[in-house]
Motif scaffolding. Sequence first.
Motif, short mmCIF file in Angstrom:
data_model
loop_
_atom_site.label_atom_id
_atom_site.label_comp_id
_atom_site.label_asym_id
_atom_site.label_seq_id
_atom_site.Cartn_x
_atom_site.Cartn_y
_atom_site.Cartn_z
N HIS B 107 0.93 -1.25 -0.03
CA HIS B 107 0.12 0.02 0.05
C HIS B 107 0.83 1.20 -0.06
O HIS B 107 0.19 2.49 0.10
N LYS B 108 2.01 1.21 -0.16
CA LYS B 108 3.16 2.31 0.12
C LYS B 108 2.91 3.15 1.14
O LYS B 108 2.90 4.33 1.27
N LEU B 109 2.50 2.59 2.37
CA LEU B 109 2.36 3.32 3.42
C LEU B 109 3.51 3.11 4.54
O LEU B 109 3.90 2.10 4.76
N VAL B 110 3.96 4.29 4.78
CA VAL B 110 5.00 4.04 6.08
C VAL B 110 4.68 4.97 7.10
O VAL B 110 3.95 6.01 7.03
N ILE B 111 4.48 4.35 8.41
CA ILE B 111 4.49 5.17 9.81
C ILE B 111 5.92 5.13 10.43
O ILE B 111 6.39 3.93 10.72
N ARG B 112 6.29 6.32 10.64
CA ARG B 112 7.71 6.31 11.29
C ARG B 112 7.49 7.42 12.48
O ARG B 112 6.79 8.39 12.53
N ILE B 113 8.28 7.25 13.67
CA ILE B 113 8.47 8.04 14.86
C ILE B 113 9.47 8.99 14.80
O ILE B 113 10.70 8.47 14.43
N THR B 114 9.03 10.19 14.85
CA THR B 114 10.40 11.12 15.05
C THR B 114 10.07 11.93 16.35
O THR B 114 8.97 11.90 16.92
N SER B 115 11.16 12.49 16.66
CA SER B 115 10.83 13.32 18.19
C SER B 115 11.55 14.60 17.88
O SER B 115 12.40 15.00 16.78
N ASP B 116 11.45 15.65 18.64
CA ASP B 116 12.04 16.91 18.42
C ASP B 116 13.40 17.14 18.27
O ASP B 116 14.07 17.69 17.21
#
Lengths: 170, 123
Positions: B107-116
């Motif tokens: 589905h070409k979906l990416v979830i990624r976590i970033t922080s400040d």
Amino acid sequence: MKISAKKIALIGVFTALSLIIFIVEAQFPTSGIGGIKLGLANVATMVAMLFIGRREAGIVLYLRIILAAAFYGTFVSFLFSLVGGTFAYLVMCLLMCRFDKKQIWVVSAFGGVFHNVGQLIAAGFISGTSMVITLFPYLLISGIVTGVLTGLITQRLWFSSLRKYSLRKE
Amino acid sequence: MKAKKNLIWAVILAAVCLICAAVILYGRLGGENPKAEIYLGNELIKTVDNLSPDEEYSFRIDCKDGYNIVTVGGGKIWVSESDCANRTCVNAGKISGGGQTIICAPHKLVIRITSDSQTDAVV
């Protein structure tokens, strides 16, 4: 290409074994990042490589991938298997004869790592994003760990009484 | 001699594992205010600023090949449902730390976590 009945029989046995292992393993939920699993079916491919030969191991591998897709998988899982399997197969073909039989586990570790690199490239192409690279350190570790484990199993089989069925004597 | 070869390879492979573990841990350090970024085919479509809402909630992401249901709660985010081909995204489980990623390749979906403190520390 002349191929003996014994070879054909062995190829059949290894393909069947590999397919059963693959399907049983697929029943377990893959845990964690990127669907990491042990890859026990590769034991059959490696034993085929040791007992019969490189080309025959390739036949076992591709028959298993095609049959697994026909019985079980989807087009995407077929593509992942195909790319990962080809990468692992090529690197093991190159390394297997250059390493001592007591270092099969090292060859297998390289196979595991290249399998995962291949799958990562496939994931990159399918998803069209380079962000898959964030999975690389996870897949490198899992490739080494699973590769060493399956390699040790293969090595155990090579140094067992099963070797009397081997067509290669060395 | 052969035992020595085994040892050398064991050390090399263990070293590679350790370096990878260090990279992974480094990516998770210093996670002030983790946020989740959701991409669909390289395009940022949604940012979830608060991963610890009072009540767990889900939302649906539609793409041309199907859908994914994403759930947020308890400082974590995960794909709870998908009609994709291999469900790797659902099996990936819940992520909460910097640099962690869930990818649904079909589905070409990416979830990624970033922080400040580190938006692109892990590449």
